[in-house]
Design a protein around this motif. Structure first.
Motif, PDB file in Angstrom:
ATOM      1  N   UNK A 150       0.855  -1.187   0.000  1.00  0.00           N
ATOM      2  CA  UNK A 150       0.000   0.000   0.000  1.00  0.00           C
ATOM      3  C   UNK A 150       0.891   1.238   0.000  1.00  0.00           C
ATOM      4  N   UNK A 151       0.623   2.182  -0.900  1.00  0.00           N
ATOM      5  CA  UNK A 151       1.480   3.354  -1.050  1.00  0.00           C
ATOM      6  C   UNK A 151       0.680   4.628  -0.805  1.00  0.00           C
ATOM      7  N   UNK A 152       1.243   5.488   0.048  1.00  0.00           N
ATOM      8  CA  UNK A 152       0.689   6.823   0.262  1.00  0.00           C
ATOM      9  C   UNK A 152       1.473   7.792  -0.610  1.00  0.00           C
ATOM     10  N   UNK A 165       3.455   6.095  -9.620  1.00  0.00           N
ATOM     11  CA  UNK A 165       2.330   5.532 -10.374  1.00  0.00           C
ATOM     12  C   UNK A 165       2.780   4.540 -11.439  1.00  0.00           C
ATOM     13  N   UNK A 166       3.947   4.739 -12.047  1.00  0.00           N
ATOM     14  CA  UNK A 166       4.386   3.770 -13.044  1.00  0.00           C
ATOM     15  C   UNK A 166       4.816   2.464 -12.381  1.00  0.00           C
ATOM     16  N   UNK A 167       4.937   2.481 -11.056  1.00  0.00           N
ATOM     17  CA  UNK A 167       5.220   1.261 -10.304  1.00  0.00           C
ATOM     18  C   UNK A 167       3.954   0.637  -9.724  1.00  0.00           C
ATOM     19  N   UNK A 171      -5.023   1.814  -8.555  1.00  0.00           N
ATOM     20  CA  UNK A 171      -5.128   3.151  -7.988  1.00  0.00           C
ATOM     21  C   UNK A 171      -6.496   3.322  -7.349  1.00  0.00           C
ATOM     22  N   UNK A 172      -6.511   3.761  -6.089  1.00  0.00           N
ATOM     23  CA  UNK A 172      -7.751   4.114  -5.396  1.00  0.00           C
ATOM     24  C   UNK A 172      -7.728   5.611  -5.127  1.00  0.00           C
ATOM     25  N   UNK A 173      -8.861   6.266  -5.334  1.00  0.00           N
ATOM     26  CA  UNK A 173      -8.913   7.727  -5.276  1.00  0.00           C
ATOM     27  C   UNK A 173      -9.802   8.194  -4.130  1.00  0.00           C
ATOM     28  N   UNK A 224      -0.210  -1.480 -14.758  1.00  0.00           N
ATOM     29  CA  UNK A 224      -1.486  -1.130 -15.359  1.00  0.00           C
ATOM     30  C   UNK A 224      -2.046   0.225 -14.904  1.00  0.00           C
ATOM     31  N   UNK A 225      -1.685   0.668 -13.700  1.00  0.00           N
ATOM     32  CA  UNK A 225      -2.267   1.895 -13.130  1.00  0.00           C
ATOM     33  C   UNK A 225      -3.788   1.856 -13.217  1.00  0.00           C
ATOM     34  N   UNK A 226      -4.380   0.731 -12.898  1.00  0.00           N
ATOM     35  CA  UNK A 226      -5.819   0.544 -13.083  1.00  0.00           C
ATOM     36  C   UNK A 226      -6.618   1.179 -11.946  1.00  0.00           C
ATOM     37  N   UNK A 227      -7.483   2.153 -12.244  1.00  0.00           N
ATOM     38  CA  UNK A 227      -8.347   2.709 -11.201  1.00  0.00           C
ATOM     39  C   UNK A 227      -9.372   1.663 -10.748  1.00  0.00           C
ATOM     40  N   UNK A 228      -9.492   1.480  -9.445  1.00  0.00           N
ATOM     41  CA  UNK A 228     -10.439   0.484  -8.938  1.00  0.00           C
ATOM     42  C   UNK A 228     -11.648   1.129  -8.251  1.00  0.00           C
TER      43      UNK A 228
END
Length: 340
Positions: A150-152, A165-167, A171-173, A224-228
């Motif tokens: 988990x990344x802040x 983000x490229x790592x 992504x949760x917003x 993927x940087x996929x928004x969930x």
């Protein structure tokens, strides 16, 4: 096989991002998952929540290789390489890679590497720099055999967040229920898509260069940087504003998320759509004074006991928090294929 990376990201501050990560990290560990939390925000608020001031002072003053996220990548600003991360053990299932207020000094190095990573010269060094967070995160996870990272992230659209983000796999917003949070989606979505496509272009360029085939020790991440989904704060956190205005902003979030984050056609905004939006992972309650008590005790709200002062109505709120964060963790796990 790499460990999945979930980053909580919004270029607007004050949306409860750090508190969310803190509580979800504890909850995932309660549910049997081994968690590495990475504080990639130069403000290092998450670190100050998980560690006491004496420990943080020692980490920042001694400045030894790998002790913080910045100390892991600092050598890249010269001619060196990343250092092995040294994790802080919070519980047997929860570990922290501490943040560092000096991390902002890495911004210029990342910006220069981004510009030169598509040049005619061998891009090995700039690609190595841009991939540094990815390598550090995976090294940290490998140390403790973590199930999830988990990344802040910081509240901006700068070079540090771009490399975070490229790592990132998912992504949760987090969102507030206010106009600035709503408008932040307008810049956030296109920026994420631009970062993703620009990085994929660099990875393709790297893979196409024949001389890189001999560099078997390095493979740039292609995430993927996929928004969930998004999480919004409860409406009554904004009682200082007219309820009708705040309610109107809340109703606009589902359509704005689809249009700007998912790049899908926006539908008409209705009350039913707001309540049934599948992209909304949770509405986060404010829990009033329990936040202060939990911060003083250095534990999540749902771990507070009567000895901590969680009595009467507070006890009921503690149980509500446990239920709410369990449901949120399970929903996130389902969307990222993490078995609970």
């Amino acid at each position: 096989m790499s460990t999945p990376v979930l980053t909580f990201f919004n270029n607007k501050g004050g949306v409860g991002k750090t508190s969310l990560i803190y509580h979800l990290a504890w909850m995932f560990s309660r549910l049997g998952k081994r968690v590495v939390v990475v504080d990639a925000d130069p403000q290092a608020t998450l670190t100050s929540t998980l560690l006491d001031e004496n420990k943080i002072e020692a980490l920042w003053e001694k400045q030894y290789a790998g002790s913080t996220i910045y100390q892991c990548v600092k050598a890249l600003t010269d001619e060196g390489d990343i250092a092995e991360p040294i994790l802080q053990r919070i519980t047997p299932e929860l570990y922290l890679l501490p943040g560092d207020i000096e991390l902002s000094a890495f911004e210029d190095t990342l910006s220069a590497a981004w510009r030169s990573s598509l040049g005619d010269k061998n891009p090995y060094r700039p690609m190595q720099i841009l991939s540094s967070f990815w390598r550090v995160l995976q090294m940290a996870a490998d140390q403790v055999r973590a199930d999830i990272i988990l990344v802040d992230s910081g509240p901006n659209l700068g070079a540090i967040n771009r490399s975070v983000l490229i790592a990132t796999d998912y992504v949760a917003i987090p969102l507030g229920t206010d106009l600035p949070s709503l408008m932040s989606l307008k810049s956030l979505g296109p920026t994420l898509r631009n970062w993703k496509s620009s990085w994929h272009e660099r990875v393709a360029n790297w893979n196409a260069r024949g001389e890189n085939s001999s560099l078997i020790d390095f493979k740039p991440p292609d995430r993927h940087m996929q928004p969930i989904g998004y999480m919004r704060q409860q409406l009554n956190m904004y009682l200082g504003r007219p309820v009708s205005i705040v309610d109107r902003w809340s109703q606009r979030i589902p359509a704005a998320y689809r249009e700007f984050i998912l790049n899908e056609p926006a539908l008409a905004e209705t009350r039913d759509e707001e309540e049934d939006d599948l992209n909304c992972l949770a509405t986060i309650k404010h829990y009033r004074s329990l936040i202060h008590i939990a911060h003083e005790r250095r534990k999540p709200i749902f771990n507070l006991t009567s000895a901590d002062g969680a009595i009467g109505s507070h006890f009921g709120a503690v149980q509500d928090a446990k239920k709410d964060f369990t449901q949120l963790a399970e929903k996130i796990a389902e969307r990222i294929d993490l078995e609970i």
